[in-house]
Write an enzyme that holds these catalytic residues in place. Structure first.
Site, short mmCIF file in Angstrom:
data_model
loop_
_atom_site.label_atom_id
_atom_site.label_comp_id
_atom_site.label_asym_id
_atom_site.label_seq_id
_atom_site.Cartn_x
_atom_site.Cartn_y
_atom_site.Cartn_z
N LEU A 125 -22.14 -29.39 4.55
CA LEU A 125 -20.76 -29.65 4.92
C LEU A 125 -20.36 -28.53 5.88
CD1 LEU A 125 -19.02 -30.59 1.53
CD2 LEU A 125 -19.40 -32.12 3.48
N ASP A 126 -19.72 -28.88 7.00
CA ASP A 126 -19.38 -27.83 7.95
C ASP A 126 -18.28 -26.92 7.41
OD1 ASP A 126 -16.83 -28.98 8.60
OD2 ASP A 126 -17.80 -30.32 10.02
N LYS A 127 -18.02 -25.85 8.12
CA LYS A 127 -17.10 -24.82 7.63
C LYS A 127 -15.73 -25.37 7.28
CE LYS A 127 -14.96 -20.42 9.00
NZ LYS A 127 -14.81 -19.41 10.08
N SER A 129 -14.96 -28.39 6.37
CA SER A 129 -14.99 -29.51 5.43
C SER A 129 -15.03 -29.02 3.98
CB SER A 129 -16.18 -30.42 5.72
OG SER A 129 -16.08 -30.97 7.01
N ARG A 214 -16.01 -36.40 12.35
CA ARG A 214 -15.15 -35.71 13.32
C ARG A 214 -15.41 -36.19 14.74
NH1 ARG A 214 -12.69 -31.37 10.79
NH2 ARG A 214 -13.66 -30.72 8.83
#
Length: 258
Positions: A125-127, A129, A214
């Site tokens: 999961l990106d930063k 999220s 996104r």
């Protein structure tokens, strides 16, 4: 006077009896056995801290039989660990990595103070999220879950900066081809609630490309305000508090299969 040639050693033409699937590099073996990460394993091997069947080896790429060869690090035997499976409610702002070159806080800060074997995240999961993130030391299990061919559904709740409508749903499900040729689409989209200036969508993916949702929304001129993963397969985040984690039980593991 002619010199005698030294006797040549017999060359074996016999094929190894072990299956090639059991042969992995030494550094990877240390990772698969849950001792450390692959990069850390390479450093230990090059430093001469690792033995194979009692003999020092300094080649991290040497292929060994993970089921038969006995490994030791600084005299400590490395045995196959008891597998562990965890779920975390990832807070926003954490990096999904064991270490970050920029010194940013990682998801492993959530496990501080708890003795655990070497574990790794299953997917990312990106930063920015939040939500459900899995961890394990069972690399084969992790590989099955992240294999694109598994088509395991992942469900997200996404807040956007405008109202949602049926046109947006149709565009997201139809998909958009990016400039690099990547096709981004959602398997299913529904509107959870919509206000005057923003809306919450439920988005289901059966694949996961980098920043998938996104980028898909950006291609439609929409900004993502929040993105929370709420389910993987039939395993739901539930009431797990932000930053908290728990171990998966047998019933949980069944929910991660089709």
């Amino acid at each position: 006077m002619l010199k005698k040639k030294p006797p040549q050693r017999p060359v074996s033409t016999a094929r190894p009896t072990v299956k090639s699937a059991n042969l992995v590099s030494l550094a990877r073996a240390l990772s698969k056995l849950g001792f450390c990460s692959r990069s850390e394993g390479e450093k230990l091997v090059k430093a001469g801290d690792v033995t194979i069947n009692g003999k020092v080896c300094v080649d991290p790429e040497l292929r060994i039989n993970i089921e038969k060869d006995q490994l030791a690090v600084k005299g400590q035997n490395v045995a196959a660990p008891q597998f562990i499976y965890l779920m975390l409610n990832k807070p926003r702002g954490l990096i999904t990595s064991a270490n970050d070159e920029q010194g940013r806080t990682t998801v492993f800060s959530c496990f501080e103070g708890t003795p655990l074997p070497h574990i790794g995240p299953v997917g990312r999961l990106d930063k920015a999220s939040e939500g459900l993130l899995l961890f394990t030391n069972d690399t084969r299990w992790a590989a099955r879950l992240t294999d694109p061919s598994s088509h395991l559904d992942k469900i997200y709740h996404v807040q956007i900066d405008q109202q949602g409508d049926e046109t947006l749903i149709e565009r997201m499900q139809r998909g958009v081809q990016m400039e690099d040729g990547t096709m981004l689409a959602a398997k299913k989209v529904s509107i959870l609630r919509s206000g005057d200036k923003n809306a919450w969508l439920e988005v289901t993916l059966d694949e996961g490309k980098n920043r998938h949702i996104r980028r898909l929304l950006e291609a439609n001129g929409i900004n993502t305000l929040r993105l929370i993963r709420v389910a993987i397969g039939r395993l739901h985040l539930g009431e797990l508090a932000k930053g908290q984690w728990r171990e998966l039980d047998a019933e949980d593991l069944k929910k991660l299969t089709h």
